[in-house]
Each structure stands twice: as structure tokens, then as C-alpha cells.
Design an enzyme around this catalytic site. Structure first.
Site, short mmCIF file in Angstrom:
data_model
loop_
_atom_site.label_atom_id
_atom_site.label_comp_id
_atom_site.label_asym_id
_atom_site.label_seq_id
_atom_site.Cartn_x
_atom_site.Cartn_y
_atom_site.Cartn_z
N ASP A 131 7.79 6.32 8.53
CA ASP A 131 7.10 7.50 9.06
C ASP A 131 6.21 8.20 8.03
OD1 ASP A 131 8.91 8.80 7.40
OD2 ASP A 131 10.21 9.47 9.05
N GLY A 132 6.28 7.77 6.78
CA GLY A 132 5.42 8.36 5.75
C GLY A 132 5.94 9.66 5.16
N ASP B 212 4.66 -4.05 -7.04
CA ASP B 212 3.92 -2.90 -6.51
C ASP B 212 4.44 -1.58 -7.08
OD1 ASP B 212 6.13 -3.85 -4.71
OD2 ASP B 212 5.84 -1.88 -3.81
N ASN B 213 5.54 -1.66 -7.84
CA ASN B 213 6.09 -0.45 -8.50
C ASN B 213 5.86 -0.49 -10.01
OD1 ASN B 213 7.03 0.42 -6.05
ND2 ASN B 213 9.10 -0.31 -6.34
N ARG C 137 -1.51 -0.27 -9.54
CA ARG C 137 -0.33 -1.08 -9.85
C ARG C 137 -0.73 -2.54 -10.10
NH1 ARG C 137 3.30 1.94 -6.55
NH2 ARG C 137 2.43 4.03 -6.42
N ASP D 239 7.35 5.52 -9.32
CA ASP D 239 8.16 5.30 -8.11
C ASP D 239 9.65 5.43 -8.37
OD1 ASP D 239 5.95 4.96 -6.49
OD2 ASP D 239 5.83 2.82 -6.88
N GLY E 116 2.59 3.76 1.48
CA GLY E 116 3.17 4.01 2.80
C GLY E 116 3.57 5.45 3.02
N GLY F 49 0.81 -1.23 0.00
CA GLY F 49 0.00 0.00 0.00
C GLY F 49 0.83 1.27 0.00
#
Length: 521
Positions: free
Chosen positions: A134-135, A269-270, A199, A279, A102, A100
Site C-alpha cells: 500500500d506504500g 536494491d538495498n 542503488r 533501508d 514502493g 523501485g
């Protein structure tokens, strides 16, 4: 600033029922609603006027408080509900389960001139998918993303775009080399723009959980809104969708190989279902032509994502997407037929691309031998890829092998490496090359023009990006702005910027940021 908002994704697809913003498993949902974290003192470093115009924002708007507040995450634009996508993926060939967004938060979809765009902030704070992170994002990685997305676009490589680059005013803790020495860096936020940020892993998530209801919902939504020309029904439309994703992915990879771009993290996922580069993490540009090179420290041992392996990895990832879509198709054979065609189609497209790089308008069967012997020679001794192919356009039909070779001498990193055997091989190759260009009907000037349109003069070399980052860290953004303008016209001569048409300097050979990067970069 007025945006024409559309919320199809959040209106038509299932949301996470919980609004708890902490890392957790999210079931039966395509996304979670989440607000960006307000930055303490945001400031705009740079914005792309072209991207702004594409989504209906004027140059005047860019300077407004609205723009600053919206694209730093300080305020939520009226009529929107920001969200983070839920998806899964294979990372370095291993199933990783739910991943997901992040450190990405989708602001909204906008419509301008009948085109739909999703606007996404990267580095705007934690989401339920942040896992142990930490995003946030730091200035160095944000500069690399902002510059590279736009550089790729102007090179003609399918890509996400970058609207803006901002400082958050906050400090972010990062361990650059993963060696236990974390330090505080400047926080930054990039606004990314794409048709959507779905994705391969978006489909893998539901398939892996046997949630076929939502798998079908997502596939139907994607085809309806992003592939509306696919008009079939039932199994046929899913096969048409998969076939198109296969073709656009193949096209993207051919472009990567053409300009010497290495993505560095081709996890499923990329991989975008739109066949666009997404990404920009530890990416890099080939300095010397080396098919085994990877810019990713995490991948240094196995080099799974090395330059020469990108076509094979694209196919491997497409197999995972095929597996994910299988429950909607229930027949492996047509999927296998599409996948089997990938390698043959790639070879054909790659050959055509290389023939264009070499200036061959008339396509000949024996060209494949000339191309293979060239790539072997380029691998044999450190040779700058960009400079070699750009200067190859200066070879004329009248040149003998020695004159032609001398035209390309600047591309070698160390002429002392050219022993007698290697020199002979190069002379043999140039002899064949000059014979071959004499079979072309184009004049030298016409052939050079064609070659210059596919062989860029300026790419975002790793050391140049690093110089830009070091200046920006001292609040000097002049190089960033200069590079942005240079990279808008990568195929033009731009004599004022000739100094950037140069081999990687020795100091950059092994310097962090110039040769290898970590995934958090």
C-alpha cells in the site's frame, strides 16, 4: 522555511511518460512522478535539529506549519515535482526484476553549503512500484528507522540520515508475523536524507533490459554529480567509479562488524552506491556475539544475511554491480582485479579494526591468532558483545589473567555455562592478552581512551527500541526523545543513563521486535 531547490536528477534523466499511479512495468525511465498521499491529521513526533541545519532548516522552521505540511506529504514544496525511483535487484540471491520505490517518494534535491541532499518521504503512499503493497509505513518501523539512522551516524557508521518522524493520523493494516493475523496500526512518515537514493539495482535495471543508452546516462550523471573528482573519460571513469563504490562499501561493512550491526536485508536494491547504510528494515544489533545471527524472519532458514556473512554478501552484491556496468566497460579483467582485491583489503581492514578494539596501537603479525581465538571464545558461550568490548578497556597491564577475567564477567549471560574447560580457555586468552598489552607503549588510561573511542557503550539494542515503540503507541514519546539524546554520544560514559548499558533481559530473548522482525517491520 526556505529550501534551496535543485532538480538535477529529474532535469537530466528520463522520466516515466505515464502518470498512472498503479503497479506496472516502467520502461526506459529512471523515475516516475508521483504525489504523496495527503495524510488526514499529521503531527510531528520528533525532528533532528542537526539534520535540519545541514539542509538549511532552522529550529524555528521545524515548529512551522510549512515543515509539518512539507515533510508529512500534505503539500508539495513550491518548485518541486516529487518522484519515485525505478530500480531492480537481487533479493535473497535471486533476480527479482523491477522493484523501485514502493513506499518512498523523493521530494526534491536541496543544496546547502555546497552539499547536495535528496529528501525522501518513506510511508507517504503508493507509487507505480508498490507492487502488492500500500506504500504506507507504520509507527513501529518508522521509529526504528528514525532512531537507527541517527544512532549509526553518531557511531561513525556511514548512513542515510533521518530528518523527521511524523504520525499520519491514519491507520495502516499490517500482518506483523506474516501468520495471517493482520491488524490496524498507526501510520507514520519518516523523512530520509542522503546524497541520493541510487542503488546497485538502479544500474542492474537498465543492464538487465539491455537499455545501454540509459545505463550510460545514469552512470555519467552519477559520476558528474556525486563523484566529480573522477575526471577520466571513457572506460577509465566507469572503472574508477566501480573501484570507489567497492572501497566505500568495504568501509561501511567494517564499521557494521565493529559495532555489531546486522542489516538483515542486504539485497542489491538495498545497497547504496554511496557506501552508506540504507533501508532500515529488519535490522538488529548483536546482543550476544553470534556470527550466525540474523534479525530477519524471512531469512531464518538459510541465514544468508547473518552477521558473519555480511562481508561475503557485500562482495556478491558488488559482483552484480560489476555485471551491470560491464556493457560500459566491455572487459571483465579490470573489474575482476577490483573484485579480487576486496577480500584481501577487507581482511586487512578488519584486522586493523579489531586491533583497535583490543587497544593495540602497535600492530603485530601474531595479533590475528589472538583475535581469532577471541571470536571463537565469544561464540562458545553467550557473551554480550557491546559490554565485553567496552569493559575490556578496564583491564590494566598489571592485571593477572584472573583479575582481567573478573573485569569481564558481567558480559556473560549465564555464568553457569562456563564449565572448567571454557574457564581455562578464557584464562589462557587473558594471559596472552595481558602480555600483549604490556608490549604497548601507551599508559592504561591512554589505551582505555582509544578503546572507548571505537567500542561504543550505548547502541540501539533491539529490546530498547521495542520499549520505545510500546510507549509511543500509547502517545508517550519521552523514551524516544531520551534515547535520541543518549545515542548522540554513544562513546561517552553518560552515568545518568547507565541502566541502558545492560544485557538483553530474559523477557526479550524471543519477543517479537526484540529478536526477529519481518521485512514489513
Amino acid at each position: 522555511m526556505k529550501l534551496h531547490i535543485q532538480n538535477n536528477f529529474t532535469t537530466e534523466l528520463p522520466a516515466d511518460p505515464s502518470d498512472i499511479n498503479m503497479p506496472r512495468q516502467v520502461q526506459q525511465a529512471c523515475y516516475s512522478y508521483v504525489l504523496p498521499q495527503k495524510p488526514s491529521n499529521p503531527s510531528l513526533i520528533h525532528a533532528s535539529i542537526e539534520v535540519a541545519n545541514a539542509i538549511g532548516i532552522s529550529q524555528e522552521d521545524i515548529l512551522s506549519a510549512d515543515f509539518l505540511n512539507t515533510f508529512s506529504g500534505s503539500t508539495v514544496y513550491p518548485g518541486t515535482k516529487p518522484f519515485a525511483l525505478c530500480y531492480a535487484g537481487h533479493q535473497f540471491g535471486n533476480w527479482a526484476g523491477q522493484l523501485g520505490d514502493g513506499r518512498a517518494i523523493n521530494l526534491t534535491e536541496v543544496v546547502h553549503e555546497n552539499k547536495v541532499y535528496t529528501l525522501q518521504l518513506k510511508g507517504a503512499g503508493p507509487t507505480p512500484y508498490s507492487r502488492t503493497a500500500d506504500g504506507f509505513a507504520v509507527l513501529r518501523s518508522s521509529i526504528r528507522e528514525h532512531l537507527c539512522a541517527e544512532a549509526m551516524h553518531y557511531l561513525g557508521v556511514p548512513t542515510t540520515r533521518s530528518l523527521s518522524l511524523m504520525l499520519s493520523g491514519d491507520q495502516v493494516l499490517r500482518d506483523v508475523l506474516y501468520n495471517g493475523n493482520p491488524a490496524y496500526e498507526k501510520g507514520a512518515i519518516v523523512c530520509r536524507v542522503a546524497p541520493s537514493f541510487m542503488r546497485f539495482g538502479s544500474f542492474e535495471l537498465f543492464s538487465s533490459r539491455k537499455d545501454y543508452v540509459n545505463l550510460k546516462l545514469l552512470a555519467d550523471f552519477t559520476i558528474k554529480h556525486h563523484f566529480p573528482h573522477i575526471q577520466g573519460e571513457g572506460v577509465g571513469k566507469y572503472l574508477d567509479f566501480f573501484h570507489e563504490v567497492t572501497q566505500t562499501t568495504l568501509n561501511m561493512i567494517v564499521h557494521w562488524q565493529r559495532v555489531g550491526f546486522v542489516h538483515g536485508v542486504m539485497n542489491t536494491d538495498n545497497m547504496s552506491i554511496h557506501g552508506i547504510t540504507i533501508d532500515y528494515g529488519p535490522y538488529g544489533w548483536l546482543e550476544d556475539y553470534n556470527s550466525s545471527w540474523t534479525p530477519n524472519t524471512t531469512d531464518n532458514q538459510h541465514k544468508r544475511y547473518r552477521f558473519g556473512n555480511q562481508p561475503e554478501i557485500a562482495l556478491w552484491n558488488l559482483y552484480q554491480l560489476a555485471n551491470a556496468l560491464y556493457p560500459l566497460i566491455q572487459d571483465a579483467k579490470p573489474l575482476e582485479t577490483i573484485l579480487d582485491a576486496f577480500s584481501t583489503d577487507y581482511e586487512k581492514e578488519y584486522l586493523n579494526m579489531m586491533q583497535n578494539k583490543l587497544g593495540f596501537q602497535i600492530k603485530k603479525e601474531q595479533d590475528v591468532v589472538l583475535i581469532q581465538s577471541l571470536t571463537q571464545l565469544l561464540e562458545g558461550v553467550e557473551t554480550d558483545m557491546t559490554i565485553f568490548f567496552r569493559n575490556l578497556g578496564n583491564v590494566t597491564k598489571a592485571d593477572d589473567a584472573t583479575t582481567a577475567f573478573n573485569t569481564l564477567k558481567d558480559a556473560f549471560y549465564n555464568e553457569k555455562d562456563l564449565d572448567e574447560t571454557i574457564l581455562k580457555d578464557w584464562h589462557d586468552w587473558f594471559e596472552k592478552y595481558t602480555i600483549r598489552i604490556n608490549e604497548e607503549t601507551l599508559l592504561d588510561t591512554e589505551r582505555k581512551e582509544l578503546m572507548n573511542s571505537v567500542n561504543p557503550k550505548y547502541v540501539l539494542r533491539n529490546y530498547i527500541a521495542q520499549l520505545c515503540i510500546e510507549d509511543a503507541d500509547k502517545e508517550d514519546y519521552s523514551l524516544l526523545k531520551e534515547l535520541f539524546e543518549i545515542l548522540k554520544n554513544p562513546y561517552d560514559e553518560q552515568p545518568n543513563f547507565q541502566k541502558w548499558f545492560a544485557k538483553r533481559p530474559d523477557w526479550a530473548r524471543d519477543k517479537v521486535g526484540c529478536s526477529m522482525l519481518s521485512c514489513s517491520s
